[in-house]
Design a protein around this motif. Structure first.
Motif, PDB file in Angstrom:
ATOM      1  N   ALA A 135       0.839  -1.205   0.000  1.00 25.71           N
ATOM      2  CA  ALA A 135       0.000   0.000   0.000  1.00 25.71           C
ATOM      3  C   ALA A 135       0.873   1.253   0.000  1.00 25.71           C
ATOM      4  CB  ALA A 135      -0.917  -0.005   1.213  1.00 25.71           C
ATOM      5  N   SER A 136       1.987   1.168   0.704  1.00 28.73           N
ATOM      6  CA  SER A 136       2.897   2.311   0.797  1.00 28.73           C
ATOM      7  C   SER A 136       3.405   2.727  -0.580  1.00 28.73           C
ATOM      8  CB  SER A 136       4.073   1.948   1.707  1.00 28.73           C
ATOM      9  OG  SER A 136       5.074   2.917   1.615  1.00 28.73           O
ATOM     10  N   TRP A 153       9.221   6.037   6.843  1.00 29.73           N
ATOM     11  CA  TRP A 153       9.634   5.257   8.021  1.00 29.73           C
ATOM     12  C   TRP A 153       9.043   3.869   7.905  1.00 29.73           C
ATOM     13  CZ3 TRP A 153       6.718   2.463  11.408  1.00 29.73           C
ATOM     14  CH2 TRP A 153       7.409   1.910  12.502  1.00 29.73           C
ATOM     15  N   THR A 188       0.346   3.752   6.410  1.00 31.67           N
ATOM     16  CA  THR A 188       0.006   2.681   5.452  1.00 31.67           C
ATOM     17  C   THR A 188       0.288   1.310   6.065  1.00 31.67           C
ATOM     18  OG1 THR A 188       2.181   2.398   4.386  1.00 31.67           O
ATOM     19  CG2 THR A 188       0.810   4.221   3.584  1.00 31.67           C
ATOM     20  N   SER A 190      -0.342  -1.830   8.903  1.00 34.88           N
ATOM     21  CA  SER A 190      -1.575  -2.469   9.392  1.00 34.88           C
ATOM     22  C   SER A 190      -1.832  -2.130  10.853  1.00 34.88           C
ATOM     23  CB  SER A 190      -1.474  -3.980   9.190  1.00 34.88           C
ATOM     24  OG  SER A 190      -0.216  -4.431   9.637  1.00 34.88           O
TER      25      SER A 190
HETATM   26  P1  ATR Z   1       0.007  -3.808   2.574  1.00 32.54           P
HETATM   27  O1  ATR Z   1      -0.103  -4.385   1.201  1.00 32.54           O
HETATM   28  O2  ATR Z   1      -1.330  -3.581   3.230  1.00 32.54           O
HETATM   29  O3  ATR Z   1       0.887  -2.601   2.626  1.00 32.54           O
HETATM   30  P2  ATR Z   1       2.175  -5.407   3.599  1.00 32.54           P
HETATM   31  O4  ATR Z   1       2.845  -5.323   2.267  1.00 32.54           O
HETATM   32  O5  ATR Z   1       2.142  -6.719   4.305  1.00 32.54           O
HETATM   33  O6  ATR Z   1       0.673  -4.946   3.489  1.00 32.54           O
HETATM   34  O7  ATR Z   1       2.845  -4.289   4.556  1.00 32.54           O
HETATM   35  C1  ATR Z   1       2.487  -4.161   5.869  1.00 32.54           C
HETATM   36  C2  ATR Z   1       3.200  -2.935   6.452  1.00 32.54           C
HETATM   37  O8  ATR Z   1       2.776  -2.774   7.820  1.00 32.54           O
HETATM   38  C3  ATR Z   1       4.714  -3.057   6.488  1.00 32.54           C
HETATM   39  O9  ATR Z   1       5.294  -1.782   6.322  1.00 32.54           O
HETATM   40  C4  ATR Z   1       4.961  -3.587   7.914  1.00 32.54           C
HETATM   41  O10 ATR Z   1       6.237  -3.339   8.425  1.00 32.54           O
HETATM   42  P3  ATR Z   1       7.450  -4.398   8.215  1.00 32.54           P
HETATM   43  O11 ATR Z   1       7.972  -4.138   6.841  1.00 32.54           O
HETATM   44  O12 ATR Z   1       8.411  -4.054   9.281  1.00 32.54           O
HETATM   45  O13 ATR Z   1       6.842  -5.761   8.382  1.00 32.54           O
HETATM   46  C5  ATR Z   1       3.934  -2.779   8.651  1.00 32.54           C
HETATM   47  N1  ATR Z   1       3.614  -3.338   9.974  1.00 32.54           N
HETATM   48  C6  ATR Z   1       2.894  -4.443  10.250  1.00 32.54           C
HETATM   49  N2  ATR Z   1       2.803  -4.633  11.588  1.00 32.54           N
HETATM   50  C7  ATR Z   1       3.494  -3.604  12.170  1.00 32.54           C
HETATM   51  C8  ATR Z   1       3.777  -3.212  13.519  1.00 32.54           C
HETATM   52  N3  ATR Z   1       3.311  -3.917  14.565  1.00 32.54           N
HETATM   53  N4  ATR Z   1       4.503  -2.095  13.729  1.00 32.54           N
HETATM   54  C9  ATR Z   1       4.959  -1.353  12.683  1.00 32.54           C
HETATM   55  N5  ATR Z   1       4.741  -1.680  11.394  1.00 32.54           N
HETATM   56  C10 ATR Z   1       4.018  -2.780  11.130  1.00 32.54           C
END
Ligand code: ATR
Length: 274
Positions: A135-136, A153, A188, A190
């Protein structure tokens, strides 16, 4: 409205998919414009996705699909042709079927941009994006394209560095130290999907000068705090609406009836005045 036998078919493929609100507003839009079309959610097991998607190309009346988690990257590979934006973002969320060929698009970026432009002008602003997942990429692409300076970040630094190379954005390691330098904050990640999720940073540091957007479509703790602090804020509902509206435009060539689509989402939490 009764559909005729040769109705056009549309749908959304994902796993899981039961929570998707796309059928709610897409079906309302088809009915409002008197189109002989129906939109259905389809839960596809990841192991069978490729064969399912390829066989869908043979359904004569299938005109279009939305693609959601976790298949957006896969459909980039499986499409016969993809738009420039989808290629750059690395994900397809909209497929149009033309004579058995799947043409992939990305409407997440424009959905995000149309949504945020409802609450702030983006050009020339500095924005902090939290998260470096799928999503980012659409959000960063949109902000850059609209002329914002983007700071990124992510919990896992390496992922942020990879994304920063692709899009030319600055990576920050500590959110708290960046907040006073930015006007826009976009979540962006979760984080916030569950009430019990610990905050990403100290939300007390949000100031009334910040515009805070969470692409999750509910009032997350981040959004609640932004509201409390007197900041301008936006949930993920407008982005959901606008990305779907742009898919609708691609498929049908018709102007999406935004008002009725939005109204259909109100019982699910779309803010009445937002
Ligand atoms: P999406 O397609 O919805 O963006 P994704 O590609 O699985 O889903 O990305 C999830 C994002 O949420 C990632 O940036 C993830 O961070 P990591 O790359 O460190 O995994 C972030 N995320 C998920 N749980 C998190 C948490 N508890 N604290 C901070 N970031 C989190």
């Amino acid at each position: 409205m009764t559909l005729k036998g040769d109705a056009d078919l549309y749908g959304v493929l994902g796993h899981p998919i039961a929570h998707s609100l796309s059928p709610v507003f897409q079906n309302v839009a088809f009915a409002y414009l008197g189109l002989n079309a129906v939109y259905i959610p389809v839960d596809v097991q990841p192991q069978t996705f490729e064969v399912t998607f390829n066989s869908f190309k043979n359904i004569e009346n299938l005109r279009g699909l939305n693609i959601t988690v976790p298949f957006k990257e896969k459909v980039l590979e499986l499409s016969d042709q993809v738009s420039e934006e989808a290629k750059l973002i690395g994900a397809v969320n909209t497929v149009s079927f033309v004579e058995g060929r799947a043409i992939g698009y990305n409407t997440d970026w424009i959905g995000f941009l149309k949504a945020i432009e409802e609450v702030t002008h983006v050009e020339g602003k500095r924005a902090l994006v939290l998260g470096a997942g799928g999503a980012s990429r659409a959000v960063v692409y949109a902000l850059k394209r609209a002329g914002a300076e983007v700071f990124l970040w992510n919990r896992t630094l390496e992922k942020a560095l990879r994304l920063s190379q692709a899009f030319g954005v600055k990576v920050v390691e500590r959110v708290e130290e960046t907040l006073s330098d930015v006007q826009i904050i976009v979540n962006t990640t979760s984080v916030g999907l569950n009430e019990s999720d610990p905050p990403i940073f100290d939300y007390e540091l949000i100031s009334p000068q910040h515009v805070v957007v969470d692409i999750i479509y509910k009032e997350t703790a981040l959004i609640k705090k932004a509201k409390e602090r007197g900041s301008t804020y936006q949930t993920g509902f407008p982005m959901l609406l606008y990305q779907g509206a742009e898919s609708f435009r691609i498929w049908t060539g018709c102007e999406p009836p935004l008002k009725v689509m939005k109204k259909a989402l109100e019982p699910f939490g779309y803010p009445k005045n937002g």
